[in-house]
Design a protein around this motif. Structure first.
Motif, PDB file in Angstrom:
ATOM      1  N   MET A 138       0.814  -1.201   0.000  1.00  0.00           N
ATOM      2  CA  MET A 138       0.000   0.000   0.000  1.00  0.00           C
ATOM      3  C   MET A 138       0.854   1.260   0.000  1.00  0.00           C
ATOM      4  O   MET A 138       0.398   2.324  -0.412  1.00  0.00           O
ATOM      5  CB  MET A 138      -0.947  -0.016   1.203  1.00  0.00           C
ATOM      6  CG  MET A 138      -1.983   1.091   1.212  1.00  0.00           C
ATOM      7  SD  MET A 138      -3.047   1.101  -0.253  1.00  0.00           S
ATOM      8  CE  MET A 138      -3.945  -0.423  -0.011  1.00  0.00           C
ATOM      9  N   GLY A 139       2.083   1.145   0.465  1.00  0.00           N
ATOM     10  CA  GLY A 139       2.985   2.293   0.484  1.00  0.00           C
ATOM     11  C   GLY A 139       3.267   2.748   1.896  1.00  0.00           C
ATOM     12  O   GLY A 139       2.349   2.936   2.697  1.00  0.00           O
ATOM     13  N   ALA A 146      -1.606   7.898   7.372  1.00  0.00           N
ATOM     14  CA  ALA A 146      -2.783   7.345   8.040  1.00  0.00           C
ATOM     15  C   ALA A 146      -2.687   7.447   9.558  1.00  0.00           C
ATOM     16  O   ALA A 146      -3.704   7.607  10.234  1.00  0.00           O
ATOM     17  CB  ALA A 146      -2.977   5.884   7.632  1.00  0.00           C
ATOM     18  N   VAL A 147      -1.473   7.359  10.112  1.00  0.00           N
ATOM     19  CA  VAL A 147      -1.345   7.290  11.572  1.00  0.00           C
ATOM     20  C   VAL A 147      -0.666   8.504  12.195  1.00  0.00           C
ATOM     21  O   VAL A 147      -0.760   8.706  13.401  1.00  0.00           O
ATOM     22  CB  VAL A 147      -0.567   6.015  11.983  1.00  0.00           C
ATOM     23  CG1 VAL A 147      -1.308   4.774  11.545  1.00  0.00           C
ATOM     24  CG2 VAL A 147       0.847   6.017  11.424  1.00  0.00           C
ATOM     25  N   HIS A 177      -7.809  10.781   6.048  1.00  0.00           N
ATOM     26  CA  HIS A 177      -8.917   9.830   6.136  1.00  0.00           C
ATOM     27  C   HIS A 177      -8.907   8.860   4.956  1.00  0.00           C
ATOM     28  O   HIS A 177      -9.273   7.698   5.101  1.00  0.00           O
ATOM     29  CB  HIS A 177     -10.243  10.577   6.215  1.00  0.00           C
ATOM     30  CG  HIS A 177     -10.418  11.331   7.500  1.00  0.00           C
ATOM     31  ND1 HIS A 177     -11.360  12.328   7.666  1.00  0.00           N
ATOM     32  CD2 HIS A 177      -9.756  11.250   8.683  1.00  0.00           C
ATOM     33  CE1 HIS A 177     -11.279  12.817   8.892  1.00  0.00           C
ATOM     34  NE2 HIS A 177     -10.312  12.177   9.520  1.00  0.00           N
ATOM     35  N   THR A 178      -8.497   9.358   3.783  1.00  0.00           N
ATOM     36  CA  THR A 178      -8.355   8.477   2.619  1.00  0.00           C
ATOM     37  C   THR A 178      -7.304   7.400   2.896  1.00  0.00           C
ATOM     38  O   THR A 178      -7.520   6.218   2.611  1.00  0.00           O
ATOM     39  CB  THR A 178      -7.951   9.282   1.366  1.00  0.00           C
ATOM     40  OG1 THR A 178      -8.978  10.201   1.047  1.00  0.00           O
ATOM     41  CG2 THR A 178      -7.713   8.369   0.174  1.00  0.00           C
ATOM     42  N   TYR A 183      -5.892   1.734   4.153  1.00  0.00           N
ATOM     43  CA  TYR A 183      -5.239   0.742   4.996  1.00  0.00           C
ATOM     44  C   TYR A 183      -6.245  -0.114   5.754  1.00  0.00           C
ATOM     45  O   TYR A 183      -5.983  -1.283   6.052  1.00  0.00           O
ATOM     46  CB  TYR A 183      -4.254   1.411   5.965  1.00  0.00           C
ATOM     47  CG  TYR A 183      -2.828   1.212   5.518  1.00  0.00           C
ATOM     48  CD1 TYR A 183      -2.167   0.008   5.749  1.00  0.00           C
ATOM     49  CD2 TYR A 183      -2.147   2.194   4.813  1.00  0.00           C
ATOM     50  CE1 TYR A 183      -0.869  -0.191   5.319  1.00  0.00           C
ATOM     51  CE2 TYR A 183      -0.848   2.000   4.380  1.00  0.00           C
ATOM     52  CZ  TYR A 183      -0.212   0.800   4.631  1.00  0.00           C
ATOM     53  OH  TYR A 183       1.067   0.590   4.175  1.00  0.00           O
ATOM     54  N   GLY A 184      -7.404   0.438   6.057  1.00  0.00           N
ATOM     55  CA  GLY A 184      -8.449  -0.359   6.689  1.00  0.00           C
ATOM     56  C   GLY A 184      -8.924  -1.490   5.791  1.00  0.00           C
ATOM     57  O   GLY A 184      -9.064  -2.640   6.229  1.00  0.00           O
TER      58      GLY A 184
END
Length: 478
Positions: A138-139, A146-147, A177-178, A183-184
């Motif tokens: 995913m990168g 994301a975190v 949020h994207t 990642y979700g």
């Protein structure tokens, strides 16, 4: 050039790598392996450097496309340079060049290896080797966004530079949020695959590592025969999930927000699945004499087609022994690749679609000079800038491919081996044909060829331009 923000993000990446290096340390504790000390040492080094480098925040957190390209390229290089250290420190891959090749192949989800037999590695090394696929799929910068808080609205430049495909957009208004949503979905699919493999009777270590390789479409296995030793059901699970991870993640988002009709109408996805179906039927017909039954032929051919088009690189049979037509189809699939916005590599189905439609438009214009036509994808007319960006990508792709071929030809391998060595690394596939086939490895190549192929792996994963930008003097001017 905003050097301070680049330095800050690179240190953030080191922190993230340090945290993830704790996982092979834990694996070493579980299996009581002495080589875990090397991962612990590099883990501590990453956390220390990251902590020191991020204590002072940059005064200006503004960066644009140029900084985005440079940050992404340097992040992947630093990630690989540090990630290779444990292999050399513990002595399992004594040559740092070989260790770097292995780790770059892991992070870029290529799956090309220099190891003659992977089962000689410790469990902690095998875990880290496979986990690099999951992190790189995913990168790493998408994970960082994301975190961790980064640079406000400017971090879209990072996502565009790192994410595969001709264009990247936001699924939701905020980029953070994207990244979290992507990642979700990625984590959920990975966990479902792990559970299915565990229920099938696969050993927990194998279930996790093989799922990491499938999710990142990487292809590092933990057995010398890749996936050949697993049961037909387990291989079938791998086949299905390789195909699923090769689909644009926007499709899964549309399912999540209850828009299944719009998701199923995705032109790129339908083309991708159609190519897989056509390739499987053609190869089954052509290579049917290589198998005992038609069911066995369909099973192994479907696995191999899914593995190649998604650029995963797992294998259940030696497809280098198949008839020439079958091998030619696989080579074509190497170039087509998976969907844009997936974890797969290659040129991408969407680019191939646009190219074919552009050729058709030019043919119509040649026959009817006064006609006015537009190239459409997903029912929308594409802007000229999108078409030009795809044309520029193809031009850069061919230049890198040709230059790499010239260097690799110094190895004096046969043309098929040289050609597929470059194709397999630039398209992030892993195995090629001949001397670099599914039952061979890249360990016999010279150091020069290995560094060229390392560049190809990074260039292929980052869509060429972020790596080429590093060689432009204008990039580094303030």
């Amino acid at each position: 050039m905003n050097y301070s923000i680049i330095r800050f993000i690179l240190c953030r990446v080191l922190e993230v790598e340090g945290v993830f290096l704790a996982l092979p340390c834990l694996t070493a504790l579980i299996y009581r392996e002495k080589s875990g000390w090397a991962f612990a040492a590099v883990c501590a080094l990453c956390l220390a450097l990251g902590f020191v480098g991020t204590r002072k925040k940059p005064k200006s957190q503004v960066f644009y496309a140029r900084e985005g390209f440079v940050t992404v390229s340097l992040s992947w290089i630093v990630l690989s340079l540090v990630g290779a250290l444990p292999f050399t420190l513990c002595g399992e891959i004594p040559s740092y060049t070989d260790a770097l090749f292995e780790v770059i192949s892991g992070f870029t989800t290529t799956g090309a290896s220099i190891l003659p037999e992977v089962e000689s590695l410790s469990r902690c090394s095998l875990f880290w080797r496979s986990f690099t696929h999951w992190l790189g799929g995913m990168g790493v910068l998408v994970f960082v966004m994301a975190v961790l808080p980064l640079a406000g609205g400017y971090n879209m430049h990072l996502m565009r530079a790192e994410s595969p495909g001709p264009s990247v957009g936001k699924l939701v208004p905020r980029v953070k949020h994207t990244a979290q949503l992507l990642y979700g979905i990625y984590l959920a699919l990975t966990m479902v695959q792990i559970i299915l493999l565990l229920l099938s009777g696969m050993a927990p270590f194998d279930a996790f590592t093989m799922s990491f390789g499938t999710a990142g479409t990487g292809g590092f296995g933990v057995l010398n025969d890749s996936a050949a030793s697993y049961t037909m059901f387990q291989q079938g699970v791998l086949t299905v999930f390789m195909i699923l991870f090769g689909i644009n993640f926007n499709v899964y988002y549309l399912f999540l927000i209850m828009k299944p009709k719009q998701a199923l109408c995705c032109e790129e996805m339908r083309t991708y699945l159609g190519i897989i179906a056509a390739a499987v039927l053609l190869i089954v017909w052509n290579a049917r004499d290589s198998f005992a039954t038609l069911l066995e032929a369909f099973h192994h051919v479907a696995f191999q087609v899914a593995s190649i088009i998604t650029t995963t690189g797992f294998s259940t049979v030696n497809f280098d022994l198949w008839p020439q037509l079958s091998k030619t189809v696989l080579v074509i699939l190497m170039f087509i690749g998976a969907c844009a916005g997936s974890t797969g590599g290659g040129i991408k189905v969407s680019r191939c679609l646009v190219l074919c439609k552009s050729v058709r438009k030019e043919l119509r214009s040649a026959m009817h000079p006064r006609s006015v036509g537009r190239v459409r994808l997903e029912g929308r007319a594409l802007e000229p800038e999108v078409l030009h960006s795809i044309e520029r990508f193809f031009a850069a792709y061919m230049i890198v491919f040709a230059a790499s071929m010239l260097v690799i030809s110094l190895e004096n391998m046969d043309f098929g081996s040289s050609f597929t060595a470059v194709a397999a690394t630039l398209n992030n596939i892993g195995p090629g044909l001949g001397a670099v086939g599914p039952m061979e490895n890249f360990g016999g190549l010279s150091a020069l060829s290995k560094y060229v192929l390392m560049f190809d792996m990074l260039a292929g994963r980052l869509e060429i331009f972020p790596m080429l930008v590093l060689f432009m003097p204008a990039t580094w001017r303030k």
